[in-house]
Design a protein around this motif. Structure first.
Motif, PDB file in Angstrom:
ATOM      1  N   VAL A  62       0.188  -1.357   0.183  1.00 57.79           N
ATOM      2  CA  VAL A  62      -0.578   0.068  -0.460  1.00 57.79           C
ATOM      3  C   VAL A  62       1.158   0.959   0.244  1.00 57.79           C
ATOM      4  CG1 VAL A  62      -1.412   1.255   1.637  1.00 57.79           C
ATOM      5  CG2 VAL A  62      -1.858  -0.661   1.043  1.00 57.79           C
ATOM      6  N   LEU A  63       1.773   0.870   1.170  1.00 57.23           N
ATOM      7  CA  LEU A  63       2.512   2.334   0.815  1.00 57.23           C
ATOM      8  C   LEU A  63       3.686   2.666  -0.487  1.00 57.23           C
ATOM      9  CD1 LEU A  63       3.877   1.850   4.337  1.00 57.23           C
ATOM     10  CD2 LEU A  63       2.761   3.783   3.388  1.00 57.23           C
ATOM     11  N   PHE A  64       3.900   1.740  -1.418  1.00 57.39           N
ATOM     12  CA  PHE A  64       4.589   1.772  -2.395  1.00 57.39           C
ATOM     13  C   PHE A  64       3.888   2.407  -3.097  1.00 57.39           C
ATOM     14  CE2 PHE A  64       5.575   0.192  -6.927  1.00 57.39           C
ATOM     15  CZ  PHE A  64       7.101   0.557  -6.754  1.00 57.39           C
ATOM     16  N   PHE A  65       2.721   1.968  -3.612  1.00 53.64           N
ATOM     17  CA  PHE A  65       1.716   2.778  -4.475  1.00 53.64           C
ATOM     18  C   PHE A  65       0.988   3.732  -3.972  1.00 53.64           C
ATOM     19  CE2 PHE A  65       1.619  -1.582  -6.272  1.00 53.64           C
ATOM     20  CZ  PHE A  65       1.466  -1.852  -7.357  1.00 53.64           C
ATOM     21  N   TYR A  66       1.123   4.239  -2.776  1.00 55.11           N
ATOM     22  CA  TYR A  66       0.943   4.848  -2.386  1.00 55.11           C
ATOM     23  C   TYR A  66       1.709   6.291  -2.422  1.00 55.11           C
ATOM     24  CZ  TYR A  66      -1.379   9.241   0.946  1.00 55.11           C
ATOM     25  OH  TYR A  66      -1.533  10.498   1.237  1.00 55.11           O
ATOM     26  N   TYR A  69       2.000   7.088  -5.815  1.00 58.69           N
ATOM     27  CA  TYR A  69       1.859   8.303  -6.326  1.00 58.69           C
ATOM     28  C   TYR A  69       1.796   9.783  -6.020  1.00 58.69           C
ATOM     29  CZ  TYR A  69      -3.419  10.214  -7.198  1.00 58.69           C
ATOM     30  OH  TYR A  69      -4.533  10.696  -7.415  1.00 58.69           O
ATOM     31  N   GLN A  70       1.560   9.351  -5.342  1.00 57.93           N
ATOM     32  CA  GLN A  70       1.985  10.940  -4.368  1.00 57.93           C
ATOM     33  C   GLN A  70       3.555  12.258  -4.771  1.00 57.93           C
ATOM     34  OE1 GLN A  70      -0.299  12.990  -2.459  1.00 57.93           O
ATOM     35  NE2 GLN A  70      -1.398  11.569  -2.638  1.00 57.93           N
ATOM     36  N   LYS A  71       4.407  11.028  -5.625  1.00 54.12           N
ATOM     37  CA  LYS A  71       5.510  11.148  -5.643  1.00 54.12           C
ATOM     38  C   LYS A  71       6.246  11.178  -4.833  1.00 54.12           C
ATOM     39  CE  LYS A  71       3.575  13.448 -10.410  1.00 54.12           C
ATOM     40  NZ  LYS A  71       3.449  14.845 -11.133  1.00 54.12           N
ATOM     41  N   LYS A  72       6.552  10.611  -3.840  1.00 51.84           N
ATOM     42  CA  LYS A  72       6.872  11.150  -2.813  1.00 51.84           C
ATOM     43  C   LYS A  72       8.178   9.660  -2.580  1.00 51.84           C
ATOM     44  CE  LYS A  72       4.321  13.894  -0.850  1.00 51.84           C
ATOM     45  NZ  LYS A  72       3.307  14.089   1.044  1.00 51.84           N
ATOM     46  N   PHE A  73       8.872   9.131  -3.601  1.00 50.98           N
ATOM     47  CA  PHE A  73       9.321   7.277  -3.590  1.00 50.98           C
ATOM     48  C   PHE A  73      10.188   7.818  -2.077  1.00 50.98           C
ATOM     49  CE2 PHE A  73      12.109   4.151  -5.223  1.00 50.98           C
ATOM     50  CZ  PHE A  73      11.106   2.935  -5.051  1.00 50.98           C
ATOM     51  N   SER A 161     -14.660   7.668  -3.240  1.00 51.71           N
ATOM     52  CA  SER A 161     -13.063   7.374  -3.060  1.00 51.71           C
ATOM     53  C   SER A 161     -12.617   7.967  -4.696  1.00 51.71           C
ATOM     54  CB  SER A 161     -12.575   6.350  -2.739  1.00 51.71           C
ATOM     55  OG  SER A 161     -13.089   6.482  -1.271  1.00 51.71           O
ATOM     56  N   LYS A 162     -11.293   8.769  -5.404  1.00 50.64           N
ATOM     57  CA  LYS A 162     -10.624   8.761  -5.967  1.00 50.64           C
ATOM     58  C   LYS A 162     -10.358   7.831  -7.119  1.00 50.64           C
ATOM     59  CE  LYS A 162      -9.309  13.267  -4.888  1.00 50.64           C
ATOM     60  NZ  LYS A 162      -8.062  13.600  -4.960  1.00 50.64           N
ATOM     61  N   ILE A 163     -10.268   7.459  -8.267  1.00 50.78           N
ATOM     62  CA  ILE A 163     -10.552   6.156  -8.885  1.00 50.78           C
ATOM     63  C   ILE A 163      -8.557   5.334  -8.303  1.00 50.78           C
ATOM     64  CG2 ILE A 163      -8.910   7.567 -11.133  1.00 50.78           C
ATOM     65  CD1 ILE A 163     -11.316   4.244 -11.519  1.00 50.78           C
ATOM     66  N   PHE A 164      -7.912   6.328  -8.435  1.00 47.74           N
ATOM     67  CA  PHE A 164      -6.180   5.766  -7.786  1.00 47.74           C
ATOM     68  C   PHE A 164      -6.900   4.992  -6.178  1.00 47.74           C
ATOM     69  CE2 PHE A 164      -3.393   5.546  -4.689  1.00 47.74           C
ATOM     70  CZ  PHE A 164      -2.043   5.542  -5.140  1.00 47.74           C
ATOM     71  N   TYR A 165      -7.321   5.331  -5.499  1.00 43.76           N
ATOM     72  CA  TYR A 165      -7.938   5.143  -4.118  1.00 43.76           C
ATOM     73  C   TYR A 165      -8.619   3.598  -4.410  1.00 43.76           C
ATOM     74  CZ  TYR A 165      -5.732   9.134  -1.926  1.00 43.76           C
ATOM     75  OH  TYR A 165      -4.492   9.875  -2.402  1.00 43.76           O
ATOM     76  N   LYS A 166      -9.715   4.153  -5.142  1.00 43.89           N
ATOM     77  CA  LYS A 166      -9.923   3.016  -5.592  1.00 43.89           C
ATOM     78  C   LYS A 166     -10.235   1.694  -6.213  1.00 43.89           C
ATOM     79  CE  LYS A 166     -14.604   4.638  -7.020  1.00 43.89           C
ATOM     80  NZ  LYS A 166     -15.501   5.102  -8.083  1.00 43.89           N
ATOM     81  N   LEU A 167      -8.951   2.057  -7.105  1.00 37.60           N
ATOM     82  CA  LEU A 167      -7.854   0.778  -8.085  1.00 37.60           C
ATOM     83  C   LEU A 167      -7.177   0.626  -6.435  1.00 37.60           C
ATOM     84  CD1 LEU A 167      -7.325   2.190 -10.717  1.00 37.60           C
ATOM     85  CD2 LEU A 167      -8.278   0.449 -10.318  1.00 37.60           C
ATOM     86  N   LEU A 168      -6.282   0.694  -5.444  1.00 39.04           N
ATOM     87  CA  LEU A 168      -5.222   1.209  -4.798  1.00 39.04           C
ATOM     88  C   LEU A 168      -6.537  -0.720  -3.730  1.00 39.04           C
ATOM     89  CD1 LEU A 168      -2.818   0.495  -3.082  1.00 39.04           C
ATOM     90  CD2 LEU A 168      -3.534   2.678  -2.228  1.00 39.04           C
TER      91      LEU A 168
END
Length: 234
Positions: A62-66, A69-73, A161-168
């Motif tokens: 979850v943290l990796f994708f989130y 997505y937030q551009k905080k790799f 929710s936004k589409i990203f959070y739905k996919l996650l």
């Protein structure tokens, strides 16, 4: 608890604290939050290693994708140090278990032995959407019943929710269900073959606490939105 897994209960009860301090550290970067995240995560392992494994496994996904997505790799790389550093606190027990791994009978279990579903598909679906009959159902390992209120409120939050959070969330819950279904799909066997340490996990419902925590957090988001709207109306 009904089958004597008191330490299982204690381990799961520490997971919210792990999530809280890890997310807090991702925002504050305070060493205190980093250390508390490590401490609680180590406490999870000392109570029930399987819960520690699943907490790290799902948490890092979850943290990796989130954070990507937030551009905080870079933040993900720092947070990933928490489970690695927690091993330092549990190192004496961890090393003993590594040494004893080949000596215990669990090392002789195949993925087929580990992935045996303990219910029918019908019973599985019923256990998700209906309250349990504790008096008539003595197989406590299959008591997976989430709160019906939390289930419906989580669906509402999901739809808003936004589409990203739905996919996650879909990816997240799909992995939970596939593991829980055991050898009814090839997914469990794939993880047992390629994911380090996974082949030592037993009982396919051990990951179910992840779904319960997910529903709890989603329900919290719902009440947070309701409170915010009510506050603005007042």
């Amino acid at each position: 608890m009904a089958v004597g897994h008191i330490s299982h209960f204690f381990a799961v009860s520490l997971v919210p604290a792990v999530l809280y301090y890890i997310l807090l550290f991702s925002k504050t970067r305070k060493p205190k939050d980093f250390l508390l995240g490590i401490l609680f995560l180590a406490g999870v392992y000392l109570n029930y290693p399987t819960i520690w494994y699943y907490t790290n496994f799902f948490g890092l996904i979850v943290l990796f994708f989130y954070l990507t997505y937030q551009k905080k790799f870079k933040s993900f790389l720092k947070i990933a140090l928490i489970p690695l550093t927690s091993i330092v606190l549990i190192l004496p027990i961890f090393l003993i278990k590594l040494q004893a791994g080949t000596l215990i009978t669990r090392s002789e279990l195949s993925s087929v032995d580990l992935a045996i579903p303990i219910w029918s598909i019908k019973r599985f679906l019923i256990s998700v959407i209906t309250p349990s009959n504790f008096l008539g159902d003595l197989e406590t390992e299959v008591w997976l019943y989430p709160s019906i209120v939390a289930l419906f409120l989580s669906i509402f939050v999901f739809m808003k929710s936004k589409i990203f959070y739905k996919l996650l969330a879909t990816l997240f819950l799909l992995i939970v269900f596939l593991i829980t279904l055991g050898d009814r799909t090839p997914f469990f066997g794939f993880l047992a073959k390629f994911l380090p340490g996974f082949s030592y996990l037993r009982v396919v419902t051990r990951d179910w606490f992840i779904l319960i925590i997910f529903l709890s957090i989603s329900t919290g988001f719902f009440f947070e939105k309701v409170h915010f709207r009510f506050k603005n109306l007042v």
